[in-house]
Write an enzyme that holds these catalytic residues in place. Sequence first.
Site, PDB file in Angstrom:
ATOM      1  N   ARG A 196     -39.331 126.576 -52.682  1.00 15.72           N
ATOM      2  CA  ARG A 196     -37.991 126.981 -52.240  1.00 15.72           C
ATOM      3  C   ARG A 196     -37.547 128.305 -52.887  1.00 15.72           C
ATOM      4  O   ARG A 196     -37.110 129.223 -52.217  1.00 15.72           O
ATOM      5  CB  ARG A 196     -37.013 125.878 -52.631  1.00 15.72           C
ATOM      6  N   GLN A 197     -37.693 128.381 -54.208  1.00 13.27           N
ATOM      7  CA  GLN A 197     -37.155 129.549 -54.924  1.00 13.27           C
ATOM      8  C   GLN A 197     -38.249 130.617 -54.952  1.00 13.27           C
ATOM      9  O   GLN A 197     -39.011 130.740 -55.904  1.00 13.27           O
ATOM     10  CB  GLN A 197     -36.750 129.135 -56.344  1.00 13.27           C
ATOM     11  N   HIS A 214     -40.967 130.472 -46.587  1.00 12.85           N
ATOM     12  CA  HIS A 214     -39.880 131.195 -45.923  1.00 12.85           C
ATOM     13  C   HIS A 214     -40.071 132.689 -45.999  1.00 12.85           C
ATOM     14  O   HIS A 214     -40.477 133.335 -45.058  1.00 12.85           O
ATOM     15  CB  HIS A 214     -38.526 130.804 -46.523  1.00 12.85           C
ATOM     16  N   LYS A 221     -28.465 127.062 -37.489  1.00  3.12           N
ATOM     17  CA  LYS A 221     -27.947 126.390 -38.688  1.00  3.12           C
ATOM     18  C   LYS A 221     -27.401 127.423 -39.666  1.00  3.12           C
ATOM     19  O   LYS A 221     -28.007 128.469 -39.871  1.00  3.12           O
ATOM     20  CB  LYS A 221     -29.073 125.594 -39.359  1.00  3.12           C
ATOM     21  N   ASP A 261     -38.436 118.455 -38.251  1.00  2.00           N
ATOM     22  CA  ASP A 261     -38.279 119.421 -39.338  1.00  2.00           C
ATOM     23  C   ASP A 261     -39.446 119.265 -40.299  1.00  2.00           C
ATOM     24  O   ASP A 261     -40.125 118.230 -40.298  1.00  2.00           O
ATOM     25  CB  ASP A 261     -36.944 119.207 -40.063  1.00  2.00           C
TER      26      ASP A 261
HETATM   27  C1  R5P Z   1     -34.957 124.581 -44.161  1.00  2.00           C
HETATM   28  O1  R5P Z   1     -35.188 125.690 -43.916  1.00  2.00           O
HETATM   29  C2  R5P Z   1     -35.927 123.484 -43.996  1.00  2.00           C
HETATM   30  O2  R5P Z   1     -36.783 123.676 -42.917  1.00  2.00           O
HETATM   31  C3  R5P Z   1     -35.185 122.167 -43.875  1.00  2.00           C
HETATM   32  O3  R5P Z   1     -34.348 122.234 -42.728  1.00  2.00           O
HETATM   33  C4  R5P Z   1     -34.345 121.896 -45.080  1.00  2.00           C
HETATM   34  O4  R5P Z   1     -35.098 122.065 -46.251  1.00  2.00           O
HETATM   35  C5  R5P Z   1     -33.767 120.508 -45.019  1.00  2.00           C
HETATM   36  O5  R5P Z   1     -32.971 120.337 -46.134  1.00  2.00           O
HETATM   37  P1  R5P Z   1     -31.835 119.240 -46.172  1.00  2.00           P
HETATM   38  O6  R5P Z   1     -32.452 117.921 -45.821  1.00  2.00           O
HETATM   39  O7  R5P Z   1     -31.347 119.284 -47.604  1.00  2.00           O
HETATM   40  O8  R5P Z   1     -30.762 119.658 -45.215  1.00  2.00           O
END
Ligand code: R5P
Length: 296
Positions: A95-96, A130, A192, A219
Amino acid sequence: MTGPLLLPLPGAEALAARIAKACGFACGALDTRRFPDREHYVRLAFDPRGRNVIIVGDLPGPDDRFITLAFVADALRELGASHVGLVAPYLGYLRQDARFKPGEAVSSRSFARLVSGLVDDLVTIDPHLHRIGGLEAIYTIPTLVVHAAPLIGRWIAREIRHPLVVGPDAESRQWATEIASHAGAPCVILEKQRLGDREVRIQLPDLAPFRGLQPVVVDDIASSGRTLVAACAALETEGFPRAVCAVVHALFADQALAGLAGAAARVVSTDTISHPTNAIPISPLIAAALTEQAVP
Ligand code: R5P
């Protein structure tokens, strides 16, 4: 000549056994426990001399498992393994991947450096990339990325009548479109906006052409679950049947799954992370990847 040996980290025994069965490989075992002060004790319950050993273990909330991985990988090398690979179906700390605020640690880079120092190569499923193009940008060992989209697409085709595959955000386009093509279903991508760790806002495009279809929100990761909850709620407000959710990595932190109970008709996941929602086994994918790249 002895073939590769799969070595599950604690918690990955069942997954390793399924992969081993699919590949025709043997499994090794670990003896692990905690000392009274909670430090880890690890012992290899086999002789790794000259063996190609592939450690299997997901690394969610990876801190604790990382220490075990480090001890196991070092013991394997010190005791003569000829090759130490890692299959991490879920790979954490992606993530980071940038320093968004001054002084922040770029943990994806540091974690990649640490893992690269422990094992010879890495196989993983749908890493959460990302801003970096590929794992090779941060890992210095060979990496192989396998995609769960065909399995999820085929699950949808089998289980859902008249499905509409829904990607909740722009990042999901890459896997949502592939899942839809394997499901033989149309695909839409929502917009989103993330307002905080547990707060997201979803906007729907014009969905009039898809009325009457059963939405399946897909997702890569469900963490707080808020993305899925917001997508399901927005679709239901538009008059669609309650959505089914299908994710690759079922992290589901804290009460995330409970939060989805009133929003989704059904939640399923692959078994990259062991979780009650697991319905789509990924062992065939890993087995195919390992048999193609197996080092005798
Ligand atoms: C974001 O870019 C990912 O693809 C997921 O949508 C995200 O990590 C989901 O996170 P959460 O369940 O905290 O909304």
